[in-house]
Design a protein around this motif. Structure first.
Motif, PDB file in Angstrom:
ATOM      1  N   THR A   1       0.814  -1.225   0.000  1.00 51.69           N
ATOM      2  CA  THR A   1       0.000   0.000   0.000  1.00 51.69           C
ATOM      3  C   THR A   1       0.844   1.269   0.000  1.00 51.69           C
ATOM      4  N   PRO A   2       1.849   1.402   0.874  1.00 48.62           N
ATOM      5  CA  PRO A   2       2.681   2.615   0.782  1.00 48.62           C
ATOM      6  C   PRO A   2       3.493   2.665  -0.522  1.00 48.62           C
ATOM      7  N   PHE A   3       3.883   1.501  -1.060  1.00 52.29           N
ATOM      8  CA  PHE A   3       4.556   1.480  -2.359  1.00 52.29           C
ATOM      9  C   PHE A   3       3.631   2.021  -3.436  1.00 52.29           C
ATOM     10  N   LYS A   4       2.381   1.586  -3.402  1.00 52.65           N
ATOM     11  CA  LYS A   4       1.414   2.060  -4.384  1.00 52.65           C
ATOM     12  C   LYS A   4       1.222   3.568  -4.281  1.00 52.65           C
ATOM     13  N   ARG A   5       1.115   4.078  -3.062  1.00 49.71           N
ATOM     14  CA  ARG A   5       0.943   5.533  -2.886  1.00 49.71           C
ATOM     15  C   ARG A   5       2.139   6.284  -3.472  1.00 49.71           C
ATOM     16  N   ALA A   6       3.348   5.792  -3.184  1.00 46.11           N
ATOM     17  CA  ALA A   6       4.551   6.447  -3.698  1.00 46.11           C
ATOM     18  C   ALA A   6       4.642   6.308  -5.214  1.00 46.11           C
ATOM     19  N   TRP A   7       4.235   5.157  -5.730  1.00 46.86           N
ATOM     20  CA  TRP A   7       4.232   4.900  -7.177  1.00 46.86           C
ATOM     21  C   TRP A   7       3.315   5.908  -7.879  1.00 46.86           C
ATOM     22  N   LEU A   8       2.103   6.061  -7.367  1.00 48.27           N
ATOM     23  CA  LEU A   8       1.148   6.979  -7.979  1.00 48.27           C
ATOM     24  C   LEU A   8       1.606   8.433  -7.855  1.00 48.27           C
ATOM     25  N   LYS A   9       2.237   8.754  -6.742  1.00 51.24           N
ATOM     26  CA  LYS A   9       2.730  10.115  -6.546  1.00 51.24           C
ATOM     27  C   LYS A   9       3.852  10.439  -7.535  1.00 51.24           C
ATOM     28  N   ALA A  10       4.675   9.443  -7.829  1.00 51.05           N
ATOM     29  CA  ALA A  10       5.812   9.645  -8.742  1.00 51.05           C
ATOM     30  C   ALA A  10       5.391   9.650 -10.205  1.00 51.05           C
ATOM     31  N   LEU A  11       4.218   9.116 -10.496  1.00 52.10           N
ATOM     32  CA  LEU A  11       3.792   8.956 -11.883  1.00 52.10           C
ATOM     33  C   LEU A  11       3.485  10.299 -12.541  1.00 52.10           C
ATOM     34  N   THR A  12       4.072  10.485 -13.706  1.00 50.83           N
ATOM     35  CA  THR A  12       3.754  11.629 -14.556  1.00 50.83           C
ATOM     36  C   THR A  12       3.533  11.094 -15.967  1.00 50.83           C
ATOM     37  N   PRO A  13       2.978  11.894 -16.869  1.00 49.50           N
ATOM     38  CA  PRO A  13       2.757  11.418 -18.242  1.00 49.50           C
ATOM     39  C   PRO A  13       4.024  10.880 -18.916  1.00 49.50           C
ATOM     40  N   PHE A  14       5.187  11.367 -18.511  1.00 52.62           N
ATOM     41  CA  PHE A  14       6.450  10.908 -19.098  1.00 52.62           C
ATOM     42  C   PHE A  14       6.612   9.401 -18.977  1.00 52.62           C
ATOM     43  N   TYR A  15       6.198   8.833 -17.838  1.00 52.39           N
ATOM     44  CA  TYR A  15       6.464   7.416 -17.567  1.00 52.39           C
ATOM     45  C   TYR A  15       5.560   6.466 -18.349  1.00 52.39           C
ATOM     46  N   VAL A  16       4.507   6.975 -18.946  1.00 51.43           N
ATOM     47  CA  VAL A  16       3.637   6.112 -19.747  1.00 51.43           C
ATOM     48  C   VAL A  16       3.636   6.533 -21.219  1.00 51.43           C
TER      49      VAL A  16
END
Length: 480
Positions: free
Chosen positions: A150-165
């Motif tokens: 769960t904390p990994f997911k929160r950090a993952w989503l926080k780090a996500l920007t359009p660049f990564y997809v």
């Protein structure tokens, strides 16, 4: 003018491909290669393997796609650690590029290839491609890898920007692709020493076309994913796992699709993709999990040596219909619904008391979508030995799981024809059916369908006692 060699592995597509993109940007002439690695193939238990057939079909499709762009695949059959340096030397390339793998054996292989290339004055570069975030890109505030999802997911989503997809625009530089030497083609399955399986009968289409078709279909029903995904008789999941495993679809296009659709179903599916990243980073940071428990104290658990019970589980003879139907699905198709993977893994470890490593190895042999990180993570989760695992006292009841997730028995009846005429009220626990009803249903327990190999209540008590060596680590007793 400079030349490069792109080494395809678990990334069998000609679009949105990190290594191919960088090679085309850096070099004037780009060769493409795939190796049917005998170190992997020779270790397989048989000559009929759905994964090999899927890979072969995907390689054929990739070769055709590259030829349509003016290139093509150089396909070899041998030890990749020998073939790639030799091929790079013969082509006179300045650099070999590939997409990164996080499995310990693959890392060791790539390190050896890189060293041999350096000795010949040839560069080696690898790139992130099969995950959104890798290695140390998502860490705790203290700079440590996460061990709880769960904390990994929160950090993952926080780090996500359009660049990564964002997709890599390979097609913009496709003019740099080099055609393979004349007469080069893809060997047949028979030439590789393998025979066809029931892949076509199952409706599994290798290659990017197959993955794209499944994705398009799934996006029409992704809104129902959260409510339908746990029911194996429903068309609730994406069925994209094998395409994701061998890279005939890109993780970026899947994540981007989920983000574009939005809503509860898409968010739930995106969470499953994040689990995949989570297990990949666990494997990279903690390669010891391949053979040992993520939580070392759980290596004190003593598992039973019960070959007869293990054989019953492997051969779908446990007497518990949902477990047996799930194992039949695996044996017939090489696929198992994710809810059922949890059920059968819990049953092996907590009803039969058998080491999770045996179940993990059986899945590794039979799953067409086998992925070391996800398989290991899933088994350790079920066995309560892994990161963010279910507590050891949370033991799936195979009967209540059956009643909850296959309530009308459609999945069970599909895979266990012996139970086809068993009345619904007895289907999930057919040993409770009176003898007269057994005869009327044409299903005599112990004759037409096995009696339960263990009593769940007693097995549960044994599991609680077995895990006494770590008692107190997880809290209070519960059952699912």
């Amino acid at each position: 003018m400079t030349a490069a060699l792109v080494w395809f592995r678990r990334d069998l597509r000609d679009v949105d491909h990190a290594a191919l993109y960088h090679a085309l940007r850096r070099h004037d002439r780009v060769h493409c290669a795939f190796v049917f690695d005998t170190e992997i193939l020779d270790a397989l238990p048989g000559r009929m393997d759905r994964r090999v057939e899927f890979i072969h079909g995907s390689v054929v499709a990739l070769d055709a796609a590259l030829r349509a762009r003016g290139g093509g695949l150089i396909v070899r059959h041998g030890r990749a650690r020998d073939v790639i340096p030799a091929l790079a030397a013969s082509l006179g390339v300045a650099e070999v590029l590939s997409n990164r793998d996080y499995e310990p054996a693959a890392i060791a292989r790539d390190d050896e290839v890189a060293a041999r290339l350096r000795g010949m004055g040839i560069g080696f570069a690898d790139f992130k491609d099969q995950v959104i975030f890798e290695r140390g890109e998502v860490l705790t505030q203290g700079g440590a890898p996460f061990s709880v999802f769960t904390p990994f997911k929160r950090a993952w989503l926080k780090a996500l920007t359009p660049f990564y997809v964002k997709a890599y625009p390979v097609e913009a530089y496709a003019g740099h692709l080099a055609p393979p030497p004349d007469g080069t083609g893809v060997p047949t399955l028979a030439e590789l020493g393998f025979a066809t399986t029931n892949l076509a009968e199952l409706g599994v289409t290798p290659g990017r076309a197959g993955g794209r078709r499944l994705l398009a279909d799934f996006l029409t029903r992704i809104g129902r994913y959260k409510s339908a995904r746990d029911f194996p008789a429903r068309k609730g999941v994406s069925y994209l796992s094998v395409h994701l495993r061998f890279g005939t679809v890109s993780i970026r296009e899947l994540a981007a699709a989920a983000l574009a659709v939005g809503g509860e179903g898409a968010e739930t599916w995106l969470s499953e993709l994040i689990w995949r990243d989570f297990y990949q980073q666990i494997l990279w940071h903690h390669p010891r999990v391949v053979a040992a428990s993520f939580r070392p104290e759980y290596d004190r658990v003593v598992w039973d040596d019960a070959p007869d019970l293990f054989a019953a589980w492997c051969e779908a003879r446990t007497g518990y219909p949902l477990v047996d139907a799930a194992m039949c699905q695996l044996l017939h198709s090489g696929y198992m619904h994710n809810r059922l993977r949890m059920v059968v893994a819990s049953f092996l470890t907590k009803d039969l008391g058998i080491d999770w490593r045996l179940g993990e190895a059986f899945f590794a042999e039979h799953l067409i979508d086998f992925d070391l990180a996800a398989n290991n993570g899933g088994w350790q989760w079920a066995a309560s030995t892994g990161c963010d695992a279910q507590p050891y006292f949370r033991i799936f009841n195979p009967v209540t799981q059956s009643e909850k997730f296959d309530p009308d028995g459609a999945f069970i009846r599909r895979y266990l024809p012996a139970l086809a005429r068993v009345p619904a009220r007895y289907l999930h626990a057919p040993w409770t059916m009176p003898p007269v009803d057994q005869k009327l249903a044409g299903c005599v327990i112990g004759q037409d369908y096995p009696a339960p190999v263990v009593d769940h209540a007693r097995a549960r008590a044994r599991t609680l006692a077995r895990f006494a060596v770590v008692k107190g680590a997880d809290g209070d007793v519960a059952e699912a």
